[in-house]
Each structure stands twice: as structure tokens, then as C-alpha cells.
Motif scaffolding. Structure first.
Motif, PDB file in Angstrom:
ATOM      1  N   TRP A  56      -2.258  -1.941  -4.925  1.00  0.00           N
ATOM      2  CA  TRP A  56      -2.205  -0.536  -5.284  1.00  0.00           C
ATOM      3  C   TRP A  56      -0.773  -0.228  -4.838  1.00  0.00           C
ATOM      4  N   GLY A  57      -0.500  -0.459  -3.749  1.00  0.00           N
ATOM      5  CA  GLY A  57       0.880   0.094  -3.158  1.00  0.00           C
ATOM      6  C   GLY A  57       0.798   1.005  -1.978  1.00  0.00           C
ATOM      7  N   PHE A  58       1.882   1.239  -1.552  1.00  0.00           N
ATOM      8  CA  PHE A  58       1.799   1.937  -0.387  1.00  0.00           C
ATOM      9  C   PHE A  58       1.038   3.323  -0.497  1.00  0.00           C
ATOM     10  N   LYS A  59       1.432   4.206  -1.403  1.00  0.00           N
ATOM     11  CA  LYS A  59       0.988   5.497  -1.574  1.00  0.00           C
ATOM     12  C   LYS A  59      -0.524   5.687  -1.579  1.00  0.00           C
ATOM     13  N   ALA A  60      -1.428   4.287  -2.328  1.00  0.00           N
ATOM     14  CA  ALA A  60      -2.485   4.333  -2.166  1.00  0.00           C
ATOM     15  C   ALA A  60      -3.129   4.400  -0.937  1.00  0.00           C
ATOM     16  N   CYS A  61      -2.544   3.712   0.019  1.00  0.00           N
ATOM     17  CA  CYS A  61      -3.092   3.639   1.272  1.00  0.00           C
ATOM     18  C   CYS A  61      -3.343   4.919   1.722  1.00  0.00           C
ATOM     19  N   TYR A  62      -2.514   5.850   1.649  1.00  0.00           N
ATOM     20  CA  TYR A  62      -2.524   7.088   2.464  1.00  0.00           C
ATOM     21  C   TYR A  62      -3.956   7.752   2.041  1.00  0.00           C
ATOM     22  N   SER A  63      -4.022   7.808   0.516  1.00  0.00           N
ATOM     23  CA  SER A  63      -5.414   8.583   0.125  1.00  0.00           C
ATOM     24  C   SER A  63      -6.732   7.828   0.675  1.00  0.00           C
ATOM     25  N   HIS A  96      -1.945  11.777  -3.736  1.00  0.00           N
ATOM     26  CA  HIS A  96      -2.167  10.989  -5.121  1.00  0.00           C
ATOM     27  C   HIS A  96      -1.034  11.486  -5.985  1.00  0.00           C
ATOM     28  N   TYR A  97      -0.693  12.664  -5.932  1.00  0.00           N
ATOM     29  CA  TYR A  97       0.286  13.223  -6.976  1.00  0.00           C
ATOM     30  C   TYR A  97       1.686  13.612  -6.378  1.00  0.00           C
ATOM     31  N   VAL A  98       1.795  13.271  -4.987  1.00  0.00           N
ATOM     32  CA  VAL A  98       3.241  13.127  -4.443  1.00  0.00           C
ATOM     33  C   VAL A  98       3.905  12.140  -5.098  1.00  0.00           C
ATOM     34  N   PRO A  99       5.223  12.451  -5.609  1.00  0.00           N
ATOM     35  CA  PRO A  99       6.075  11.154  -6.165  1.00  0.00           C
ATOM     36  C   PRO A  99       6.857  10.429  -5.005  1.00  0.00           C
ATOM     37  N   LEU A 100       6.432   9.328  -4.590  1.00  0.00           N
ATOM     38  CA  LEU A 100       6.812   8.643  -3.449  1.00  0.00           C
ATOM     39  C   LEU A 100       7.295   7.232  -4.108  1.00  0.00           C
ATOM     40  N   PRO A 101       8.289   6.654  -3.605  1.00  0.00           N
ATOM     41  CA  PRO A 101       8.841   5.458  -3.962  1.00  0.00           C
ATOM     42  C   PRO A 101       7.932   4.182  -3.747  1.00  0.00           C
ATOM     43  N   GLU A 102       8.024   3.118  -4.386  1.00  0.00           N
ATOM     44  CA  GLU A 102       7.036   1.941  -3.925  1.00  0.00           C
ATOM     45  C   GLU A 102       8.277   0.710  -3.855  1.00  0.00           C
ATOM     46  N   ALA A 103       7.738  -0.432  -3.667  1.00  0.00           N
ATOM     47  CA  ALA A 103       8.590  -1.585  -3.510  1.00  0.00           C
ATOM     48  C   ALA A 103       7.706  -2.825  -3.725  1.00  0.00           C
ATOM     49  N   THR A 104       8.006  -3.763  -5.006  1.00  0.00           N
ATOM     50  CA  THR A 104       7.357  -4.641  -5.385  1.00  0.00           C
ATOM     51  C   THR A 104       7.527  -5.894  -4.494  1.00  0.00           C
ATOM     52  N   GLN A 105       6.900  -6.958  -4.661  1.00  0.00           N
ATOM     53  CA  GLN A 105       6.983  -8.063  -3.545  1.00  0.00           C
ATOM     54  C   GLN A 105       8.414  -8.839  -4.188  1.00  0.00           C
ATOM     55  N   GLU A 106       8.868  -8.609  -5.265  1.00  0.00           N
ATOM     56  CA  GLU A 106       9.979  -9.036  -5.670  1.00  0.00           C
ATOM     57  C   GLU A 106      11.281  -8.676  -4.998  1.00  0.00           C
ATOM     58  N   GLU A 107      11.174  -7.242  -5.009  1.00  0.00           N
ATOM     59  CA  GLU A 107      11.890  -6.396  -4.656  1.00  0.00           C
ATOM     60  C   GLU A 107      12.291  -6.716  -2.887  1.00  0.00           C
TER      61      GLU A 107
END
Length: 868
Positions: free
Chosen positions: A479-486, A600-611
Motif C-alpha cells: 500500500w505504500g508509505f502513507k498507508a502505514c500512517y493510517s 488517508h486524504y493528505v496528498p503525500l508522495p510515494e516511491a515505487t520499487q523501480e524508482e
């Protein structure tokens, strides 16, 4: 006897009136629901039958309370005639037995309805099933606990209580169930919100839809008020437990049960009946749509005589509004023009299958519209498992702004996301400080042994070992970085709510579980937040960003004990002061849940495995080197995990021995809290200083220097007496401060697509805090004293220096962890330009081949395109 009934006193009349009125209202809601489902939708679902069962149980529970008011419920025990006692106890028992099944049936009906909302969203579906399991498993357990509250069961009706009988205080049972009720109430409230807020509907319909599903907040509010009245009853029990002569087995008559339980029963009746009303609200939509359609329609909505919306017009309006006509398209086989001016015959709709509840919720006037197109509209908002979900938004149709990867942000661009995540750093620093003070208060009230005190402290760090592996790893990767916060905040809120039964029961096992759950929640946060700060922005400033954020966290740790000691406990260490902290924890839990929803609604950037893999690429390929046959990045990660394990373990040794050190080495008359605050202030200050020094000194050198400082001053604190020894101990706090960030950021360097895994490993190493404190505590109690116990800290800090020594001694390791300066980074565009040239060359060739290649489905063409 009759004259007694006609002269009811006390709280009875109010309880009777409120209970009767709310039952009548709930009955009307159930009737309207069945009319809506049976007469308009012409289909009654399993959730409707479950709601009928819930209403029957609620009726029985409410009737028991109303009947009890005729026989003394609401009076003081001394005013209840002995002849009424048996009937009153039967009414109380019937209420207690029916309360949890009524709640269970109501929540099960809602969750069964949720399972019809989305067949494609697997996360929502599994979360709903998990909540369903918790609701029914917990409800059944509490029901049996209520049934067998006395042994033998018949003793519950006896007056006075037989000598051979043993009964559990029913108020304690209610308070024990409170966290489960609140947690499931909040889960039911927020589970559908991501789906509802992500749907592309007209603004008014979307607002109505969200409000419709938000009525459940009233149930949680009523439950909180109910608990407040239960707390009034529990204070007497806590006072008895604190005193050595307290008798936890006092009879119901001794505690004036009929008086103080009456309002609790009334609020319980309100809770269940309000829950029934809220559960019926979504099902009333077809009824409202039939008789008051203007309430559900935006001004300007176009409808036909048949009452259908034009899917083509809606799609066109959305596309024109955003000037992206190609964003929304219909699936193959669906012709939007076919439904523009007329609705299909009834037979066609029936062929497509029965219309679900969501069809009515999302398309207010489409009772004749085929469910296949309704599902098509809903599907437009869904993503596949292989597509990264967009940030949900409440009232927009299309996300127009693409997100920039956190790995490519400038310092200016990273300010907002780093600030948002730094807030979380402050929160868990504050909560950790509050938890520490609360642990001390709990230990005083329950008269814990030194071993139990140490084990409760260690339980928190056991959660740090479990959380990253059981929850953080999967959440971060899927789910990515942001999901861990919620997720982390939600788990933490559950842990704080479990403090209610822990404090009421003054239960050592329950408090252990509380600390473990809190540790799990905060560890999930750290699994994501630390690498987020390190990765978000130019890589050469990773240690600086993380130390600054960790410094804010340390400020929270300083502030929390000051607030807790003055606001909650002051100098009064009696049992009711522990009760007062429960309200603080309730407020923290509710605030944390709100924060989890907000993030959940705060726009935060992510990074994929490829990135992540691409960002780790270097011209010198330092991160791909090996020592022997072992890649250097795995050596660095192993050293970082070991160093983190030792650092946190030694830090906790210093923290847990501080109180004993003050009493034995300095003076028992000195205010320990003030000097502890000074130590934590130095701890926070050193992180900001280290962030500044990082501009000029390489992180591995700083790490070694601060480690040497901790070893030196912890050793001096062992041998110097009085004020000098205390000064040395406070300086140990100072040198501990920057170690965490320096270890974490360097441990992630060069990991590429393994960065998230590395974060899990290093975060789980924080569990070292659970290992060394018991050892130092044993030494302190073995006649050696707290001063001698600091040898554990000095030795463990020494093992932690293996990381900076290894990084400085092995050039292959040093090349990986040393930040690439801006000047060195300027050489990388040549590589980027080369890649761009190859991509442009391919595109020029691809323009000629694309039509033929894609038309023929050439495997060679697709492979060539993928490789580029």
C-alpha cells in the motif's frame, strides 16, 4: 405493593421515559426500512432479516430496563423493598444478557450490507470480514460472560448473595467491553469512507451519501457518555483496590447498584436503539427518492420521464468540465448512446441481475436503470491490483495533478510532506512520554514489583519487534508509505482504548497487552515515517532531515511528562487519579482515529520499487560491490540493525536506571522529574546540533563521535559521586540523541529496491529496548546499585560502535554511506541524457512500427517497448 408502584422515585421515571421514546423511534425506522426494501426495491436481503433480529433483541433489552424501573431501578438500594429485589435482579439480568447480542446483531447487519457495496475492492472486503469476525467473536464471549456472571448461575437472583457463590461485578464487565464497542463502532463508521469519498458523483449526492453513512458517529458518542456513567460506579472499586483492605467481592447491595447503574442502563438502551436507527438510514434512500426526490438531486440535473440519468450526459459533462474527454470511457460492449433518451425494458434489467443497495445509494432516481450500467459507473472509480491508487478526494471527479516521486523532490518541494510526517514524529514522542508517566502511575496504584515494572516497560519494545514484521512489511510493500500512517495510528488508538479495562481491573496482564499493542502501532508508523523523511528530498541531506524530525519527536517526549504530572496526577496519587487518565486516553484515542482518517486524504508522495532502485544507481556502482561474496549493502544493513538494537537497548538502560541513580547516588530529596526533563531536553537539543554538524562532517564520523561520547560519560557516571555523576549521566543523554537518525539513514543508503525491507529490519531492531533493561535491573537489585548497573549501558554502547568503526575501516562501505554532494550529483545528468537519447531514438523508430506492431499484437514489439 401497588401503592409502591404508583410512587416511583429517583431516576426511574426519567429512565422509563427516555427508553420508551427511543424504542418507539427505532421501531419506526425499522418499519420504514422494511417498506423501502419490500415495497419499493421488492427485495429483502439477509442484512434486513438480521436487522429484524436486532430489533427483537433491542425490544427485549429495552423492555427489561423499563420493567426494572417499576421494581426499584433508579432508586437507592435502601429505598428498594426486599420483595422487589428478586424481580429487579431478573430484569437487570435479562438486560445484561440481551445487551451484547443486540449490539452484535445490529453491527452484523451493517457489515453484511457493507459486503454488497464493492465486489472489486479486496481491501475493503477483507477489512469488513475481519471486523465481522471481531464483532461476533467478541459479542459471543461477552454474552457468555454475562450469562455466567455468577457461579452458580442462580445466585444472580438471590438476596442476599449466598456464601458459596462467586459473582463478577457487572459494571466491570461493561467497562471491559467498552473498548471493543468503541473500536468496532469506529471501524463501521470509517470502513466505507474511502469508497464513498472516491466515487464520482454530483456534489449534492456525494454529500448526502457521506452524511448518510456518518450517522454511526452518534452511536460512538452515546457509547462514550455511557462509559462516563459507568466510570462513576467504578471509582469506588478502584479506591477499594488501592487500599489493602479493599474487598473486590462486595455485594451489589453494598455498592448501591440500582441507583448508579440506572443511568448506565439508560444510555446502553440509547446506544443500541440509536445503532438500529443509524443502520436503517442507508436503506431509507429509495423511500425518500420515491416521495421526495428533490432532496437528492442537484439543481440542473437532467432526468427523463422514466426517472433515469443519462450516463452519456454525465460522462460528457465530467469530461467537458475538466477538458479531458478521453479520461472516462465505458467498457467494451457498453453503448452509452443506447441509454441516452430512453430506459431499457424491464426485462433487460432483470436479465442483468437484481439491483443492489449501492445502485440505489449512488443513483437516486434510477429504479428502472439496468444494474449493469450502474456497476459500470461504479467501476470507473475502482483500480486494479496492479494500478497505484490516486489520492482520494471528496468532491472532484478526476485527479488532474500527477504526483512527483519523493525521490526527485527539491528541498523546497519536500517542505510540505516532511512537515506533515514530522507531526507524526511529535505525536509518537508525546505518546511515548505520556505512556511512561502512565506506567509509573499504574505501578503505584497496583503496587507492582520491580520485575513487573521492568516487564511492562519491555512489553512496549516487544511490540516493536512484532509490528514491522507482522503488519508494517506487508503494508509498506503493498500500500505504500502513507498507508502505514493510517494503519499504525489505528492500531495505536486500539491500544490506548484497551487502557480502560486495564485500569479498571488494575490487571497486570491486560496492561502488558496494552503496551504491546501501543508498541505495534507506533512501530508501524516508524517503519514508514523514518524512511519517508530520509528519502523525501535530496539524498545528501537525509541524516539532516531525519535528525530534525527526530528532534521534534524528542520535544514531544519532554512536554508529555510535564503535562501529565501537572494535569492528571499533581501530587495526589490516589485511585481516582488513575481514573482521570482514562478520559485523557479516550481523548487521545479519538484524536488519533481522526488523525488516521485525515492522513488517508493528505496528498503525500510515494516511491515505487523501480524508482528506489533507479535512485540508488551510481556511476561508480559502489552499492553493487562485494566483500568476499557478500554484497556491501547487506553488510551495511546488518551493521545498522545491530547498532540500532544496541543503541536503543543501552538508551533504555540509562532511562530506567535514572530514578534509582537519583535516589542512591545523588539525593532522594532532589526532584527527579525536573532532572529527567533536563536530560530529555539535552537529548532533543543534540539532534538539532547534529543536524547542523552534518553539513560539514560525514555521518559516519559523527556516528562514531557520539557513540564515543555515550561510552565515556556513562562510564564516568558509574564512578563519579553526587552532582558530578549526575552531570555525567545527563551528558550521556546528550550524546544519545543523534544516534538513531544517523544509524537509520546510513542503513538505507544504496539499498535500492530493498529499501523498504531495510526499513523493516532496522525498525524491528528497536526491540533491543526489551532486552537489556531487565539485565541492568537485576544488577541494580543484586546489591550493586543503580550506579553499577550503568556498566550494561557502557558495554552495549560499545557493541553499537561496530557500525561506525566498520564504515570507517572499510572503504567499500564508506563509499556507499557517504552522501553524494550536489557537485558530485551534477555528473549524473550525463547518464540521464544518455537514457533520454536512447528513449527518443526508440520512439522515433516506434512511430513507424507502432501501428503495424500493435495491430498485429507482435510479441517482439511489446518486448522491445517494455525493455525501453
Amino acid at each position: 405493593m401497588d401503592t409502591g408502584h404508583s410512587n416511583i422515585e429517583g431516576r426511574g421515571p426519567a429512565v422509563l421515559a427516555v427508553s420508551s421514546i427511543i424504542l418507539a423511534i427505532a421501531t419506526l425506522f425499522v418499519i420504514f426500512r422494511m417498506i423501502s426494501r419490500g415495497a419499493i426495491v421488492k427485495r429483502i436481503s439477509p442484512d434486513d432479516y438480521l436487522m429484524l433480529v436486532a430489533w427483537l433483541l433491542t425490544f427485549g433489552m429495552t423492555f427489561a430496563v423499563c420493567w426494572g424501573t417499576r421494581y426499584g431501578l433508579g432508586r437507592h438500594e435502601e429505598d428498594v423493598p426486599d420483595a422487589w429485589q428478586s424481580t429487579l435482579k431478573k430484569a437487570d439480568y435479562a438486560f445484561s444478557v440481551l445487551y451484547n447480542p443486540a449490539l452484535m446483531a445490529t453491527k452484523t447487519s451493517i457489515l453484511m450490507f457493507y459486503l454488497t457495496l464493492s465486489q472489486t475492492n479486496r481491501t475493503f472486503r477483507w477489512a469488513t470480514i475481519a471486523t465481522l469476525v471481531v464483532v461476533n467473536a467478541g459479542g459471543l464471549a461477552l454474552t457468555f460472560l454475562n450469562i455466567f456472571q455468577c457461579r452458580p448461575v442462580g445466585a444472580v437472583f438471590a438476596t442476599p448473595l449466598p456464601d458459596n457463590a462467586k459473582c463478577t461485578d457487572i459494571v466491570i464487565i461493561y467497562l471491559t467491553s467498552a473498548p471493543l464497542n468503541i473500536i468496532t463502532d469506529l471501524a463501521i463508521l470509517f470502513l466505507p469512507m474511502p469508497i464513498l469519498t472516491g466515487m464520482r458523483l454530483p456534489k449534492k449526492q456525494k454529500i448526502i451519501l457521506i452524511i448518510t453513512f456518518s450517522f454511526g458517529i452518534f452511536v460512538a458518542a452515546v457509547d462514550v457518555v455511557r462509559i462516563a456513567y459507568l466510570q462513576e460506579a467504578s471509582q469506588t472499586r478502584l479506591a477499594e483496590i488501592q487500599s489493602e483492605s479493599g474487598d473486590s467481592g462486595s455485594s451489589t447491595r453494598d455498592t448501591d447498584f440500582s441507583w448508579y447503574a440506572s443511568l448506565s442502563f439508560m444510555w446502553s438502551v440509547l446506544e443500541v436503539n440509536v445503532g438500529v436507527c443509524c443502520a436503517c438510514v442507508p436503506a431509507l434512500k429509495p423511500l425518500v427518492s420515491r416521495f421526495m426526490p428533490q432532496m437528492l438531486r442537484d439543481r440542473g440535473d437532467v432526468t427523463e420521464k422514466s426517472g433515469t440519468f443519462s450516463l452519456r450526459d454525465q460522462t460528457a459533462d465530467m469530461a467537458n468540465a475538466h477538458r479531458i474527454p478521453s479520461v472516462i470511457s465505458l467498457p467494451d460492449g457498453v453503448d452509452a448512446n443506447a441509454h441516452t433518451h430512453a430506459s431499457p425494458p424491464r426485462e433487460q434489467a432483470e436479465d442483468d441481475g437484481p439491483m443492489g443497495m449501492m445502485d440505489f445509494l449512488t443513483t437516486p432516481e434510477m429504479s428502472e436503470f439496468p444494474s449493469r450500467l450502474d456497476r459500470t459507473q461504479t467501476a470507473l472509480t475502482n483500480t486494479t491490483r496492479h494500478t497505484a491508487p490516486d489520492s482520494p478526494a471528496f468532491f472532484d471527479f478526476v485527479n488532474m495533478q500527477g504526483k512527483k516521486s519523493m525521490l526527485h523532490m527539491t528541498n523546497r518541494e519536500s517542505v510540505f510532506p516532511i512537515s506533515m510526517v514530522t507531526i507524526l514524529f511529535f505525536i509518537w514522542g508525546f505518546e511515548y512520554g505520556l505512556l511512561d508517566v502512565l506506567n509509573q502511575q499504574f505501578q503505584r496504584v497496583s503496587h507492582m514489583t520491580a520485575g513487573q515494572t521492568t516487564s511492562i516497560h519491555s512489553a512496549y519494545f516487544i511490540g516493536y519487534f512484532l509490528g514491522p514484521w507482522l503488519i508494517g512489511n506487508w503494508t509498506l510493500h503493498h500500500w505504500g508509505f502513507k498507508a502505514c500512517y493510517s494503519v499504525g495510528l489505528s492500531i495505536y488508538a486500539c491500544g490506548t482504548l484497551i487502557f480502560w479495562p486495564s485500569a479498571v481491573l488494575t490487571s497486570y496482564p491486560a496492561y502488558l497487552i496494552t503496551n504491546i499493542i501501543v508498541g505495534i502501532g507506533l512501530s508501524v508508523l516508524e517503519t514508514s515515517a523514518n524512511p519517508f523523511i530520509a528519502l523525501c528530498g535530496p539524498p545528501e541531506y537525509a541524516e539532516i532531515r531525519l535528525n530534525l524530525s527526530q528532534g521534534v519527536q524528542a520535544i514531544g517526549t519532554v512536554v508529555a511528562p510535564l503535562i501529565a504530572n501537572r494535569a492528571f496526577f499533581r501530587e495526589n496519587l490516589n485511585a481516582p487519579s488513575l481514573v482521570s487518565t482514562q478520559y485523557a486516553y479516550l481523548g487521545i484515542a479519538l484524536f488519533t482515529i481522526a488523525l488516521a482518517v485525515a492522513y488517508h486524504y493528505v496528498p503525500l508522495p510515494e516511491a515505487t520499487q523501480e524508482e528506489l532502485e533507479d535512485a540508488a544507481e551510481r556511476l561508480d556502482s559502489a552499492h553493487k560491490a562485494s566483500i568476499g561474496r557478500v554484497p556491501v549493502i547487506w553488510i551495511i544493513l546488518s551493521l545498522a540493525a545491530l547498532s540500532q538494537f544496541c543503541y536503543v537497548g543501552a538508551q533504555e538502560v540509562v532511562g530506567t536506571t535514572f530514578s534509582g541513580y537519583m535516589a542512591k547516588v545523588v539525593s532522594p530529596d532532589w526532584n527527579e522529574a525536573n532532572f529527567n526533563a533536563i536530560g530529555h531536553t539535552l537529548f532533543a537539543l543534540s539532534r538539532f546540533i547534529a543536524a547542523g554538524l552534518n553539513l560539514f562532517i560525514k555521518p559516519r564520523y559523527l556516528l562514531l563521535a557520539f557513540y564515543i561520547g555515550t561510552i565515556l560519560f556513562s562510564a564516568l557516571a558509574m564512578h563519579r559521586p553526587g552532582k558530578t555523576g549526575l552531570t555525567m549521566l545527563l551528558l550521556t543523554y546528550f550524546f544519545e540523541g543523534p544516534l538513531f537518525a544517523l544509524i537509520f539513514a546510513q542503513g538505507l543508503r544504496g539499498m535500492g529496491r530493498q529499501t523498504k525491507f531495510a526499513s523493516v529490519v532496522i525498525t524491528s531492531a528497536i526491540s533491543g529496548g526489551a532486552v537489556f533493561s531487565p539485565i541492568s535491573n537485576h544488577l541494580a537489585l543484586d546489591g550493586k546499585g543503580a550506579q553499577y548497573a550503568l556498566i550494561v549501558a557502557a558495554v552495549v554502547f560499545g557493541f553499537g560502535t561496530l557500525m561506525p568503526i566498520g564504515l570507517c575501516a572499510a572503504p567499500a562501505l564508506a563509499r556507499v554511506v557517504d552522501p553524494v554532494s550536489s557537485k558530485d550529483a551534477s555528473e549524473r545528468p550525463s547518464e540521464t541524457s544518455s537514457r533520454a537519447s536512447r528513449a527518443l531514438s526508440f520512439l522515433n523508430i516506434g512511430k513507424k512500427e507502432q501501428g503495424e506492431g500493435e495491430a498485429s499484437g507482435s510479441v517482439e514489439f511489446r518486448e522491445r517497448k517494455a525493455s525501453a
